[in-house]
Design a protein around this motif. Structure first.
Motif, PDB file in Angstrom:
ATOM      1  N   ALA A  32      -2.311  70.549  25.373  1.00  0.00           N
ATOM      2  CA  ALA A  32      -1.276  69.515  25.454  1.00  0.00           C
ATOM      3  C   ALA A  32      -1.546  68.558  26.611  1.00  0.00           C
ATOM      4  O   ALA A  32      -1.285  67.360  26.500  1.00  0.00           O
ATOM      5  CB  ALA A  32       0.100  70.160  25.608  1.00  0.00           C
ATOM      6  N   TRP A  37       0.557  65.188  25.943  1.00  0.00           N
ATOM      7  CA  TRP A  37       1.811  65.488  25.252  1.00  0.00           C
ATOM      8  C   TRP A  37       2.665  66.350  26.180  1.00  0.00           C
ATOM      9  O   TRP A  37       2.501  67.570  26.250  1.00  0.00           O
ATOM     10  CB  TRP A  37       1.517  66.198  23.934  1.00  0.00           C
ATOM     11  CG  TRP A  37       2.717  66.441  23.086  1.00  0.00           C
ATOM     12  CD1 TRP A  37       3.701  65.557  22.780  1.00  0.00           C
ATOM     13  CD2 TRP A  37       3.050  67.664  22.433  1.00  0.00           C
ATOM     14  NE1 TRP A  37       4.640  66.154  21.978  1.00  0.00           N
ATOM     15  CE2 TRP A  37       4.262  67.444  21.745  1.00  0.00           C
ATOM     16  CE3 TRP A  37       2.454  68.910  22.372  1.00  0.00           C
ATOM     17  CZ2 TRP A  37       4.870  68.441  21.013  1.00  0.00           C
ATOM     18  CZ3 TRP A  37       3.061  69.897  21.623  1.00  0.00           C
ATOM     19  CH2 TRP A  37       4.268  69.656  20.949  1.00  0.00           C
ATOM     20  N   GLY A  40       4.545  69.560  25.033  1.00  0.00           N
ATOM     21  CA  GLY A  40       3.632  70.654  24.743  1.00  0.00           C
ATOM     22  C   GLY A  40       3.225  71.413  25.990  1.00  0.00           C
ATOM     23  O   GLY A  40       3.001  72.626  25.947  1.00  0.00           O
ATOM     24  N   ILE A  41       3.130  70.700  27.103  1.00  0.00           N
ATOM     25  CA  ILE A  41       2.809  71.359  28.375  1.00  0.00           C
ATOM     26  C   ILE A  41       3.927  72.329  28.736  1.00  0.00           C
ATOM     27  O   ILE A  41       3.681  73.485  29.090  1.00  0.00           O
ATOM     28  CB  ILE A  41       2.594  70.311  29.492  1.00  0.00           C
ATOM     29  CG1 ILE A  41       1.391  69.431  29.167  1.00  0.00           C
ATOM     30  CG2 ILE A  41       2.417  71.005  30.842  1.00  0.00           C
ATOM     31  CD1 ILE A  41       1.251  68.222  30.067  1.00  0.00           C
TER      32      ILE A  41
END
Length: 60
Positions: A32, A37, A40-41
């Protein structure tokens, strides 16, 4: 001396399961990060936290 007696130093189902879940979380967070993104992290870091929780529950 450990409070729980002899400890198997991570050679347990709990240890391996937690390691696999945490590795999956860091891989997801890394992917991510490369994709830029942000949600996503955080999702990947949440999976790492779940890995710690799973390890703790399984060691009981």
């Amino acid at each position: 001396m450990s409070a729980h007696g002899d400890v198997d130093l991570g050679h347990t189902v709990a240890g391996w399961t937690g390691t696999v879940v945490a590795c999956a979380g860091t891989a997801g967070a890394g992917a991510a990060l490369c994709a830029a993104w942000a949600p996503g992290i955080w999702l990947g870091l949440g999976v790492v936290a779940v890995g710690a929780l799973v390890t703790w529950v399984l060691h009981l």
